[in-house]
Design a protein around this motif. Sequence first.
Motif, PDB file in Angstrom:
ATOM      1  N   ALA A  46       0.777  -1.356  -0.003  1.00  0.00           N
ATOM      2  CA  ALA A  46      -0.132  -0.064  -0.016  1.00  0.00           C
ATOM      3  C   ALA A  46       0.954   1.031  -0.012  1.00  0.00           C
ATOM      4  O   ALA A  46       0.438   2.409  -0.307  1.00  0.00           O
ATOM      5  CB  ALA A  46      -0.951   0.120   1.171  1.00  0.00           C
ATOM      6  N   LEU A  47       2.112   1.242   0.360  1.00  0.00           N
ATOM      7  CA  LEU A  47       3.139   2.467   0.444  1.00  0.00           C
ATOM      8  C   LEU A  47       3.920   2.358  -0.667  1.00  0.00           C
ATOM      9  O   LEU A  47       4.943   3.256  -0.853  1.00  0.00           O
ATOM     10  CB  LEU A  47       3.841   2.338   1.498  1.00  0.00           C
ATOM     11  CG  LEU A  47       3.260   2.171   3.153  1.00  0.00           C
ATOM     12  CD1 LEU A  47       4.327   1.652   4.134  1.00  0.00           C
ATOM     13  CD2 LEU A  47       2.550   3.418   3.195  1.00  0.00           C
ATOM     14  N   ALA A  48       3.576   1.608  -1.766  1.00  0.00           N
ATOM     15  CA  ALA A  48       4.412   1.536  -3.118  1.00  0.00           C
ATOM     16  C   ALA A  48       4.655   2.878  -3.547  1.00  0.00           C
ATOM     17  O   ALA A  48       5.762   3.155  -4.232  1.00  0.00           O
ATOM     18  CB  ALA A  48       3.921   0.565  -4.058  1.00  0.00           C
ATOM     19  N   TYR A  49       3.790   3.702  -3.588  1.00  0.00           N
ATOM     20  CA  TYR A  49       3.997   5.268  -4.319  1.00  0.00           C
ATOM     21  C   TYR A  49       3.810   6.146  -3.321  1.00  0.00           C
ATOM     22  O   TYR A  49       3.865   7.336  -3.620  1.00  0.00           O
ATOM     23  CB  TYR A  49       2.887   5.196  -5.303  1.00  0.00           C
ATOM     24  CG  TYR A  49       3.074   4.292  -6.436  1.00  0.00           C
ATOM     25  CD1 TYR A  49       3.770   4.340  -7.412  1.00  0.00           C
ATOM     26  CD2 TYR A  49       2.335   3.168  -6.532  1.00  0.00           C
ATOM     27  CE1 TYR A  49       4.022   3.560  -8.496  1.00  0.00           C
ATOM     28  CE2 TYR A  49       2.380   2.080  -7.641  1.00  0.00           C
ATOM     29  CZ  TYR A  49       3.453   2.499  -8.605  1.00  0.00           C
ATOM     30  OH  TYR A  49       3.488   1.448  -9.534  1.00  0.00           O
ATOM     31  N   ALA A  50       4.357   6.022  -1.974  1.00  0.00           N
ATOM     32  CA  ALA A  50       4.264   6.788  -1.072  1.00  0.00           C
ATOM     33  C   ALA A  50       5.852   7.575  -0.946  1.00  0.00           C
ATOM     34  O   ALA A  50       6.769   7.042  -1.539  1.00  0.00           O
ATOM     35  CB  ALA A  50       4.093   6.535   0.405  1.00  0.00           C
ATOM     36  N   ASP A  51       5.758   8.517  -0.291  1.00  0.00           N
ATOM     37  CA  ASP A  51       7.304   9.315  -0.371  1.00  0.00           C
ATOM     38  C   ASP A  51       7.908   8.965   1.054  1.00  0.00           C
ATOM     39  O   ASP A  51       8.238   9.621   1.610  1.00  0.00           O
ATOM     40  CB  ASP A  51       6.964  10.900  -0.446  1.00  0.00           C
ATOM     41  CG  ASP A  51       8.146  11.762  -0.203  1.00  0.00           C
ATOM     42  OD1 ASP A  51       9.141  11.283  -0.823  1.00  0.00           O
ATOM     43  OD2 ASP A  51       8.019  12.783   0.215  1.00  0.00           O
ATOM     44  N   VAL A  52       8.325   7.601   0.960  1.00  0.00           N
ATOM     45  CA  VAL A  52       8.977   6.974   2.041  1.00  0.00           C
ATOM     46  C   VAL A  52      10.085   5.876   1.523  1.00  0.00           C
ATOM     47  O   VAL A  52       9.791   5.438   0.487  1.00  0.00           O
ATOM     48  CB  VAL A  52       7.946   6.497   3.077  1.00  0.00           C
ATOM     49  CG1 VAL A  52       7.136   7.400   3.747  1.00  0.00           C
ATOM     50  CG2 VAL A  52       7.131   5.131   2.355  1.00  0.00           C
ATOM     51  N   GLU A  53      10.863   5.559   2.177  1.00  0.00           N
ATOM     52  CA  GLU A  53      11.557   4.274   2.090  1.00  0.00           C
ATOM     53  C   GLU A  53      10.786   3.061   2.389  1.00  0.00           C
ATOM     54  O   GLU A  53      10.223   3.313   3.471  1.00  0.00           O
ATOM     55  CB  GLU A  53      13.071   4.501   2.801  1.00  0.00           C
ATOM     56  CG  GLU A  53      14.172   5.425   2.370  1.00  0.00           C
ATOM     57  CD  GLU A  53      15.298   5.547   3.160  1.00  0.00           C
ATOM     58  OE1 GLU A  53      15.314   4.809   4.322  1.00  0.00           O
ATOM     59  OE2 GLU A  53      16.123   6.265   2.610  1.00  0.00           O
TER      60      GLU A  53
END
Length: 223
Positions: A46-53
């Motif tokens: 779900a975090l694949a396109y978030a601004d996070v490592e």
Amino acid sequence: MTIDYNQAREMMVEQQVRPWEVLDARVLGVLATLPRERFVPEIHRALAYADVEIPLAAGPAGHGQRMMKPVVEGRTLQALLPQEGEEVLEIGTGGGYLAACLGALAREVVSLEINPELASRARAQLDANGLGNNVRIETVDALHYSTDRRFDAICVTGAMDVLPSRFLQWLRPGGRLFVVHGRSPVMEAVLMHNDVNGPRIESLFETDLPYLAGAAPAPAFVF
């Protein structure tokens, strides 16, 4: 909740990557089409396109390795800017996403990964998604790697305490090497050019990445 990954990918490019001065049309095209979510561990998809490592594996299996933020991947690709006829060496395959991006831009990619589990998983994802037919993954410690091949571009995906002069030997004349060096929390991303008059270093931006295996600073003893 079902995630529209196509929409998320488009928003990543327009709201994260492009505003961070990634403007090359070929790089933006690759980031807008390659399915980044397929290279993210399922628990973090779900975090694949978030601004996070994003951690590549839980616990010791991941060896602390993480996917770069999308903006850093974009700046990395734009700095190296592999051309269709060029050969690229990637040091640190990780999840395989950046290898797929490099493969979409260059003629051939050799990617080195010290962790057999990560190397195997990256190869499986490349094959399952019909990507990276021109990407060869080798399970090896890059710091003890030896080759007679020369490359047009080298991408080091983990930070190094000092600049890797040894890696420059693998560059063709006029080749370039991307690496992040220094000490956390503020490191410098640079592009090293193998110019005819000797190496030339171009400063790109500040960031903070996990160290490449074996490339962290020696522990400091405080008395």
